[in-house]
Motif scaffolding. Sequence first.
Motif, PDB file in Angstrom:
ATOM      1  N   THR A  67      -5.308   1.635 -32.025  1.00 27.22           N
ATOM      2  CA  THR A  67      -4.401   1.305 -30.925  1.00 27.22           C
ATOM      3  C   THR A  67      -4.822  -0.055 -30.370  1.00 27.22           C
ATOM      4  O   THR A  67      -5.979  -0.257 -30.025  1.00 27.22           O
ATOM      5  CB  THR A  67      -4.456   2.359 -29.806  1.00 27.22           C
ATOM      6  OG1 THR A  67      -4.018   3.620 -30.316  1.00 27.22           O
ATOM      7  CG2 THR A  67      -3.565   1.949 -28.643  1.00 27.22           C
ATOM      8  N   LYS A  80      -4.312  -2.946 -27.541  1.00 29.18           N
ATOM      9  CA  LYS A  80      -3.831  -3.193 -26.182  1.00 29.18           C
ATOM     10  C   LYS A  80      -4.113  -4.641 -25.798  1.00 29.18           C
ATOM     11  O   LYS A  80      -5.087  -5.220 -26.261  1.00 29.18           O
ATOM     12  CB  LYS A  80      -4.533  -2.256 -25.192  1.00 29.18           C
ATOM     13  CG  LYS A  80      -4.316  -0.772 -25.470  1.00 29.18           C
ATOM     14  CD  LYS A  80      -5.009   0.096 -24.434  1.00 29.18           C
ATOM     15  CE  LYS A  80      -6.513   0.109 -24.625  1.00 29.18           C
ATOM     16  NZ  LYS A  80      -7.190   1.056 -23.701  1.00 29.18           N
ATOM     17  N   GLN A  83       0.142  -4.070 -22.148  1.00 22.74           N
ATOM     18  CA  GLN A  83       1.017  -3.665 -23.244  1.00 22.74           C
ATOM     19  C   GLN A  83       0.143  -3.100 -24.350  1.00 22.74           C
ATOM     20  O   GLN A  83      -1.030  -3.476 -24.481  1.00 22.74           O
ATOM     21  CB  GLN A  83       1.829  -4.851 -23.775  1.00 22.74           C
ATOM     22  CG  GLN A  83       2.905  -5.346 -22.817  1.00 22.74           C
ATOM     23  CD  GLN A  83       3.819  -6.363 -23.473  1.00 22.74           C
ATOM     24  OE1 GLN A  83       4.069  -6.289 -24.670  1.00 22.74           O
ATOM     25  NE2 GLN A  83       4.325  -7.307 -22.694  1.00 22.74           N
ATOM     26  N   GLN A  84       0.690  -2.192 -25.159  1.00 25.35           N
ATOM     27  CA  GLN A  84      -0.087  -1.613 -26.245  1.00 25.35           C
ATOM     28  C   GLN A  84       0.799  -1.234 -27.421  1.00 25.35           C
ATOM     29  O   GLN A  84       2.017  -1.095 -27.285  1.00 25.35           O
ATOM     30  CB  GLN A  84      -0.889  -0.408 -25.778  1.00 25.35           C
ATOM     31  CG  GLN A  84      -0.065   0.723 -25.221  1.00 25.35           C
ATOM     32  CD  GLN A  84      -0.962   1.859 -24.702  1.00 25.35           C
ATOM     33  OE1 GLN A  84      -2.182   1.844 -24.849  1.00 25.35           O
ATOM     34  NE2 GLN A  84      -0.363   2.851 -24.101  1.00 25.35           N
ATOM     35  N   LYS A  85       0.157  -1.071 -28.576  1.00 25.07           N
ATOM     36  CA  LYS A  85       0.881  -0.750 -29.801  1.00 25.07           C
ATOM     37  C   LYS A  85      -0.039   0.002 -30.742  1.00 25.07           C
ATOM     38  O   LYS A  85      -1.234  -0.312 -30.845  1.00 25.07           O
ATOM     39  CB  LYS A  85       1.387  -2.040 -30.467  1.00 25.07           C
ATOM     40  CG  LYS A  85       2.239  -1.817 -31.698  1.00 25.07           C
ATOM     41  CD  LYS A  85       2.809  -3.138 -32.208  1.00 25.07           C
ATOM     42  CE  LYS A  85       3.756  -2.900 -33.369  1.00 25.07           C
ATOM     43  NZ  LYS A  85       4.381  -4.179 -33.823  1.00 25.07           N
TER      44      LYS A  85
END
Length: 620
Positions: free
Chosen positions: A525, A527, A541-543
């Motif tokens: 993950t 961020k 924000q994260q992905k």
Amino acid sequence: MRTILFVIGLLLSLGGYAKNGYEVSGKVVDAYTGIALAGVQVSNVVTKEQSLTDDKGNYRIQVRDGKNTLIFSYVGYLEQRIAVNHRSKVDVALLQQNNTLDEVVVTGYERKVKRQTAPMMHVNTALSGQVSSLYIRGTAYMPNQNQESYRKVKENKFINPLKEPLSTFAADVDAASYSNVRRFINSGSLPEKDAVRVEEMINYFQYEVAGPKHGEPVNMVTELTKAPWNSAHQLMRVTLKAKDMPTAKLKASNLVFLIDVSGSMMGPGRLPLVKASLKMLVDQLRDIDHVAIVTYAGSAGVKLESTPGDEKMKIKSAIEELEAGGSTAGAAGIKKAYEIAKQQYIKGGNNRIILASDGDFNVGEYSDESMEELIAKESKSGIFLTVLGYGMGNLKDSKMEILANKGHGNYAYIDNISEARKAMVTEFGGTLFTVAKDVKIQVEFNPSYVQAYRLVGYENRMLEAEDFNNDQKMGGDMGVGHVVTALYEIVPVGVESGMVGTVDPLKYQQHANAATGRRNAELATVKFRYKEPEGQKSKLQQKVVGTAVTELNNVSDDLRFATAVAELGLLLRDSDFKQKANFDQLIVRAKASKGKYEEGYRAEFIRMAENARDLLRSKE
């Protein structure tokens, strides 16, 4: 009969020669060092045709006849005019421009000019058709190649995510290392190991990344492939792209040019190149922008009070009048620049100091630690700092990097006029206008899939895990259109790798194993946090990055090219983690992924990699 045919052929050849002209070629070098000069302008006085020397100093230009005259001009060098005299090859050695020379005695082919004033020093030259020998009296610029300083880089190691699942660092848009490395290679030598910062080499290039949507200043993309220097390992790309903005919508600027005019700025590649660079920047300014000029040598002074951007001739005249000489009171100059910037502060505008120097401070507070403390204090004023490094032989790269990192700014090394154009014109918005500050990146790796990970580069930008959520801890800054790319090398679970160290089982702690992770097809993950340019509270924000691996030949051209740049960096550093990296494979990959970028920077990289390969082989 053969004689008649020869004469007829010769007459036809001469007739075609007189009608169509012919091509003249040659090489241009520095008269003192013999180093090839790239970007020298070659002009035909008669036809007005122009050409530029390539990265090896070579040029080609058409002439109408053998009586044409060619002009060779280059920033920091004396202009030379040479008559072709029916030659097809004209090699030239340019003299460095130096205002401190008290006397020059030229021994020509037919005459001598001489004035007795001081003891004499002889310098051999290779001026084609102009000068057979050159004598210099007085104080001359003599480059010293042994005075440069670089901050020690201790490479990131592979880390077990069971022990340290989080990797945290500040975004870095600096690109100084790449142009500095290029300078070394173009001069025929390999760079110092610590001059090579791999992340800055990667981030020198523009990449095709979609901009942010929904009003956000930054967008993030990720990719996962195999590491080209070890196919058993994986390589994860994390790229941030700042929003683009048209020049007309950029905020009004309050700029202070802080220019080093000390003695160390004498000679080519220093003050003359600074002048040319800043004049390019002046051409980009609007009437809503303002510029002041502060200079420093033995002390600091104001050369030009804050002046509107549409008074370009006034600003350029002040720049042109600058001369180098004296010691270097850098701290005094920085304090004066911040003082002027605060006086003209534009609320909600772009308030920025642009420092042009070689970083060779030697009066007052000038240690790396004292300069870091000074800039950290001044940066809280809301004024950003852009650092432009110049010169060779005494470049204080370590100090320049610290100033930019602590000053909420970016650092570029300007080694020639083309690089100045890139920073001042092509990337004008990214260089001067911040859209997101204190940008930090944090990646959490899943130990169910990741046995070990290593961040490639960013050694000088690492943060503690808890710094990510602490808004008092500085991150990096991103300007308009900036792209930041980071690469992680990953050892998947189940892969035997000599890169992963081992320790004996712990006696007093419960042994952790990969089962503590989750098999949820999530590799990691990612961020990132950022603040608005005038904000104090960060946004997040994260992905999630999945476990699906794309073959290297099928990923984006951007990622393939970035891996080639990273691989060159590993080789130039002689990295402990280079594994099976080699020049030939990275050059092939770079050629296949260079795309159609009109600026030619990727093509230049390929030539640089080839030159570095040949230089290294010549030393074996």
